[in-house]
Write a protein that holds these residues in place. Sequence first.
Motif, mmCIF file in Angstrom:
data_model
loop_
_atom_site.group_PDB
_atom_site.id
_atom_site.type_symbol
_atom_site.label_atom_id
_atom_site.label_comp_id
_atom_site.label_asym_id
_atom_site.label_seq_id
_atom_site.Cartn_x
_atom_site.Cartn_y
_atom_site.Cartn_z
ATOM 1 N N UNK A 35 -36.954 -9.326 18.225
ATOM 2 C CA UNK A 35 -37.570 -7.986 17.799
ATOM 3 C C UNK A 35 -36.343 -7.216 17.151
ATOM 4 N N UNK A 36 -36.699 -6.511 15.926
ATOM 5 C CA UNK A 36 -35.864 -5.572 15.471
ATOM 6 C C UNK A 36 -36.503 -4.348 15.651
ATOM 7 N N UNK A 37 -35.679 -3.499 16.222
ATOM 8 C CA UNK A 37 -36.280 -2.075 16.740
ATOM 9 C C UNK A 37 -35.621 -1.207 15.785
ATOM 10 N N UNK A 38 -36.748 -0.019 15.669
ATOM 11 C CA UNK A 38 -36.334 0.988 14.425
ATOM 12 C C UNK A 38 -35.807 2.066 15.196
ATOM 13 N N UNK A 39 -35.056 3.101 14.630
ATOM 14 C CA UNK A 39 -34.204 4.039 15.007
ATOM 15 C C UNK A 39 -34.939 5.022 15.315
ATOM 16 N N UNK A 40 -36.356 5.476 15.115
ATOM 17 C CA UNK A 40 -36.864 6.683 15.172
ATOM 18 C C UNK A 40 -37.382 7.043 16.443
ATOM 19 N N UNK A 41 -36.341 6.914 17.529
ATOM 20 C CA UNK A 41 -36.627 7.440 19.094
ATOM 21 C C UNK A 41 -36.235 8.820 19.058
ATOM 22 N N UNK A 42 -36.430 9.243 20.445
ATOM 23 C CA UNK A 42 -35.832 10.497 20.567
ATOM 24 C C UNK A 42 -34.856 10.455 21.745
ATOM 25 N N UNK A 43 -33.381 10.125 21.748
ATOM 26 C CA UNK A 43 -32.772 10.802 20.400
ATOM 27 C C UNK A 43 -32.832 9.431 19.462
ATOM 28 N N UNK A 44 -32.684 9.919 18.133
ATOM 29 C CA UNK A 44 -32.385 8.791 17.049
ATOM 30 C C UNK A 44 -31.410 7.828 17.134
ATOM 31 N N UNK A 45 -31.495 6.480 16.957
ATOM 32 C CA UNK A 45 -30.232 5.757 17.104
ATOM 33 C C UNK A 45 -29.633 5.930 15.821
ATOM 34 N N UNK A 46 -28.595 6.872 15.994
ATOM 35 C CA UNK A 46 -27.562 7.090 14.979
ATOM 36 C C UNK A 46 -26.245 7.142 15.291
ATOM 37 N N UNK A 47 -25.968 6.444 16.635
ATOM 38 C CA UNK A 47 -24.585 6.630 17.251
ATOM 39 C C UNK A 47 -24.228 5.412 18.076
ATOM 40 N N UNK A 48 -23.087 4.755 17.791
ATOM 41 C CA UNK A 48 -22.708 3.690 18.603
ATOM 42 C C UNK A 48 -23.110 3.550 20.080
ATOM 43 N N UNK A 49 -22.951 4.628 20.635
ATOM 44 C CA UNK A 49 -23.432 4.376 22.006
ATOM 45 C C UNK A 49 -24.920 4.326 22.314
ATOM 46 N N UNK A 50 -25.566 4.704 21.394
ATOM 47 C CA UNK A 50 -27.169 4.783 21.283
ATOM 48 C C UNK A 50 -27.382 3.155 21.142
ATOM 49 N N UNK A 51 -26.626 2.563 20.103
ATOM 50 C CA UNK A 51 -27.071 1.129 20.006
ATOM 51 C C UNK A 51 -26.639 0.423 21.006
ATOM 52 N N UNK A 52 -25.551 0.734 21.713
ATOM 53 C CA UNK A 52 -25.202 -0.081 23.118
ATOM 54 C C UNK A 52 -26.257 0.241 24.046
ATOM 55 N N UNK A 53 -26.880 1.635 24.153
ATOM 56 C CA UNK A 53 -27.813 1.740 25.114
ATOM 57 C C UNK A 53 -29.161 0.827 24.824
ATOM 58 N N UNK A 54 -29.536 0.724 23.521
ATOM 59 C CA UNK A 54 -30.621 -0.188 23.313
ATOM 60 C C UNK A 54 -29.967 -1.548 24.093
ATOM 61 N N UNK A 55 -29.053 -2.064 23.557
ATOM 62 C CA UNK A 55 -28.907 -3.460 23.731
ATOM 63 C C UNK A 55 -28.818 -3.736 25.402
ATOM 64 N N UNK A 56 -28.086 -2.880 25.850
ATOM 65 C CA UNK A 56 -28.125 -2.979 27.546
ATOM 66 C C UNK A 56 -29.531 -2.823 28.161
ATOM 67 N N UNK A 57 -30.424 -1.791 27.554
ATOM 68 C CA UNK A 57 -31.792 -1.951 28.345
ATOM 69 C C UNK A 57 -32.317 -2.932 27.979
ATOM 70 N N UNK A 58 -32.304 -3.558 26.679
ATOM 71 C CA UNK A 58 -32.978 -4.785 26.113
ATOM 72 C C UNK A 58 -32.742 -5.947 27.367
ATOM 73 N N UNK A 59 -30.896 -6.161 27.362
ATOM 74 C CA UNK A 59 -30.552 -7.153 28.074
ATOM 75 C C UNK A 59 -31.194 -7.177 29.493
ATOM 76 N N UNK A 60 -31.417 -5.831 30.180
ATOM 77 C CA UNK A 60 -31.704 -5.678 31.511
ATOM 78 C C UNK A 60 -33.328 -5.750 31.655
#
Lengths: 424, 322
Positions: free
Chosen positions: A90-115
């Motif tokens: 799945x390719x997820x879109x950045x329109x969340x709250x907060x918006x995925x506009x920072x490397x730390x948030x990309x990392x957050x998505x990846x970690x949440x996805x992994x877990x």
Amino acid sequence: MNRAFTNARLIDPANGLDEIGNLIVENGKIFAVGKNAKTPSGVKTHDCKGMSILPGLVDMQVFTGEPGEEHRETLATASQAAAAGGVTTMITMPNTNPVIDDAALVDFISRRARDTAIVRVHPMAALTKNCNGQSMTEFGLLSEAGAVAFTDGDRAVMNALTMRRALSYAGTFDALIVQHAMDQDLQSAGVMHESELATRLGLAGIPVAAETAIIDRDLRLVELTGARYHIAQISSAESVETVRAAKQKGLPVSCGVSATHLMLNQNDVENYRTFAKLSPPLRREEDRLALIAGVADGTIDVVVSGHNPQNEEAKRQPFAQAAYGTVGVETLLAGLLTLHHADGVALDTLLACITARPAELLGLEGGTLSVGARADFAIADLEAPWVVNADTLRSKSQNAAIDKRKVQGQVHACYVDGKAVFEL
Amino acid sequence: MTSIEIKGAFAHRDLLGIDGLSVSEITYLLDLSDNYVDQNRQIDKKTSVLRGRTQINLFFESSTRTQSSFELAGKRLGADVMNMAVKTSAVNKGETLLDTAVTLNAMNPDLLVVRHGDSGAVALLAQKMSCAVLNAGDGAHEHPTQALLDALSIRRRLGKLQGLRVAICGDITHSRVARSNLLLLNAMGAQVHLIGPQTLLPVGAEKLGARVFTTMREGLEGCDIVMMLRIQNERMEGALIPSVREYYRLYGLDREKLAYAKPEALVMHPGPMNRGVEIDSAVADDPERSLIRDQVEMGVAVRMAVLEALAANLPNNTGEAE
């Protein structure tokens, strides 16, 4: 860990494969595939009974509610719906709250996805900070963190100068810039396709020009910058024609269409049916047919679900107030197979649009059954008819535009790294 | 008139629009309205058709004349009438709608009259209600009682609707009055001309059965009726039309432009009028040519007829009309 899947129709558009045979998985990778793939002795065998094995689907546009609106959808629930639809990436879109506009948030998505997620998740990051359409995000750092492309998701970049700069800057990283082609000024208060039906319903319309004006502008900027440019979803015959001409000119342009737009047209919003309120809007029947033709001749590169879960409160509203979007990741394959059966589009062409082609655009491994590739695949009965019932879909939200429609093609199992993540 | 007859003549639980009504149902409502016009001119205007019934007027958009017309109609039929004005902000609009529906339903009303700023909102609300729902205007979609009262006004003056040519002029795009009138007049065999600047004409209007014009000179030719629409303030000043004075010059109905229509052509306006913007006082107040006062009177009669027709179909109707 080794398994053999026997007696299957193996379909892999990337390798031009369509034959009866076996698929051998070893250590999460494809060890052998085809009619000559021999089942090693002592390996656990799964008899596919003539069903088809397809590469796991790559859905290039999925909205979730995580972080910020988990009541709509989490990465976990979206991934369960995906697995049930044969989608392994799945390719997820950045329109969340907060918006995925920072490397730390990309990392957050990846970690949440992994877990929490049971399929692969790769985020697209925002193209502009907070998707405000003004200032670019850190393409370099975001790419390093794992962002596969840059988009403002469900918002268009309206400022031509911002777009030019983003396309110029993206060149350094060979980044893919993804646009939601919808001129907000031309859309104005519009909520459906501009037509006599909109007039009759008393709803403000969205003209086709709201889409083509942005595409025309962006193509000029692509000529100027040479950057890789992708339109997330096109909805009109005019856009198919424009993209076709741009490709003939050799521009690095690609585009997508949602499976829903290949199945429904504007008449599905009759009686103010908010489940069919989409952005871009469902348009005329001749647009739908042109979109199918665009998929068939390769003008349209990818088919996406545009999966956008909305809870009942957001949809049980007067049409103009209701939220946009439909769920769809679970029905992506069935929708396309229905087109294959009903409209005669070649199977390998359709499957390429949801496997190899999106993987290629995003520079991802996967979308094939090549030997040595990760064993991400789906087992499906390509013929089985069923009726979509929104209530039984696995997404956290039930806003399915194709609710109650007959589709053909049922996923029976889905594997990621050779492990079953879904079994019917 | 017994309830069984009414059922046959008007078999709908709600009145959400002109769309879906047959010619005989429209004729039936107009005939019933005719009787109420006579009754409303008597000293004793009250009946007990709706005695014991509760009518709620729920207005999400403010309205003076439509709301008072419905209120008077309900009271003359003997109903208990309650007015509710719901202040809405853009944020909680929809939320208020469904919440309000659930709350009101628990009060067991028999008739609910609703006006809302969003197209389709009244139909959505009706799904949650177990009483009869009347659409008093939803967004730019429909305003069925306005079309019925316009038709009644025309029919009483000219004796027919069939074969007439009716011009509707002004902001067609945003007008529910124009849509309901177009549907009703088409159904009854009249020919409709829509006239306005291109920015106020909706896409595909020709396909809905009207001829479309951008000049009054062409559009009014041969017209028996000239129906002017109110132009909203927010549409003026540059967004859709450049200025009031240019609009008045091109589309404001004065004696000069009225002369493009048939010599005896009648003038209508759903009100409230912007004098000097879309209509000139000399035309609006001419008793020979203006039907505007008639429209207000017919409004009460039409709403009484509709309320009676819907009440007759309520599941627990006990035939109090006798």
